[in-house]
Design an enzyme around this catalytic site. Structure first.
Site, short mmCIF file in Angstrom:
data_model
loop_
_atom_site.label_atom_id
_atom_site.label_comp_id
_atom_site.label_asym_id
_atom_site.label_seq_id
_atom_site.Cartn_x
_atom_site.Cartn_y
_atom_site.Cartn_z
CG LEU A 40 9.36 -0.35 3.04
CD1 LEU A 40 10.10 0.81 2.38
CD2 LEU A 40 7.88 -0.06 3.10
CG ASP A 41 5.71 -5.20 -0.56
OD1 ASP A 41 6.09 -4.22 -1.22
OD2 ASP A 41 4.52 -5.44 -0.35
CB SER A 42 10.42 -6.56 -3.88
OG SER A 42 9.34 -7.31 -4.40
NE ARG A 140 1.67 -8.12 -1.22
CZ ARG A 140 2.38 -7.47 -2.14
NH1 ARG A 140 3.66 -7.29 -1.98
NH2 ARG A 140 1.81 -7.00 -3.23
#
Length: 189
Positions: A40-42, A140
């Site tokens: 999961l991206d930040s 994303r």
């Protein structure tokens, strides 16, 4: 085999190595030897599974296994049914076309924890919540999909992986829970 569920807080990077300006998984996970099964991206938050079993990690993360990941996206603007149908058919993102998925409106969630910091509120621009259930998980991807149909994502929360759900697990941001090695949900273990 260890399988761990984490409700990854907003702003946390999906690695164990320390970072100068952001929290890392090491700030939340105290079980040694586990690694994320997917990322999961930040800027995203929610359910992240970690394991020390390479085969299970692949089963969870690799698109060829078609394990469904459910996301709630708060988007800028008000999508129409046609926009959701476009998302569901698959979206041409330039470098690839996403697989067909499930896209639906969801009511503004009252079960969702507050984000810290909160998203920027603009009174003149409405927002809506949609649920996307995808089997891929490229970099994303959900954000790119919603933007491609004209509705940029403001907040993104992964609420489910397979039959696991962050709410039924009772996980607040930063909470972890070890899951049984032989779980009845969806044949992951």
């Amino acid at each position: 085999m260890t399988l761990l569920a984490l409700n990854k807080p907003y702003g946390t990077i999906c690695q164990f190595s320390p970072h100068d300006t952001r929290a890392s998984l090491a700030d939340w996970v105290r079980v040694p030897g586990v690694y994320p099964a997917g990322r999961l991206d930040s800027d995203s938050e929610g359910l992240l599974l970690l394991t020390d079993d390479g085969a299970l990690q692949a089963r969870i993360a690799e698109p060829r296994h078609k394990l469904v990941k459910r996301y709630w996206a708060q988007v800028e603007g008000t999508p129409r049914d046609a926009d959701l149908k476009a998302l569901a058919r698959g979206v041409d993102l330039g470098d690839y076309v996403t697989r067909p998925c499930r896209a639906a409106f969801v009511a503004p969630p009252d079960t969702l924890w507050p984000r810290n910091p909160p998203i920027r509120h603009r009174a003149a621009i409405p927002t809506a919540w949609i649920e996307l259930s995808i089997t891929e998980g490229k970099n994303r991807q959900v954000r790119r999909m919603t933007a491609a149909v004209g509705f940029p994502t403001l907040r993104l929360v992964r609420v489910g992986v397979g039959a696991l759900d962050v709410f039924s697990l009772g996980l607040e941001p930063g909470d972890t829970r070890e899951l049984p090695a032989r779980a009845p949900w969806d044949g992951l273990a």
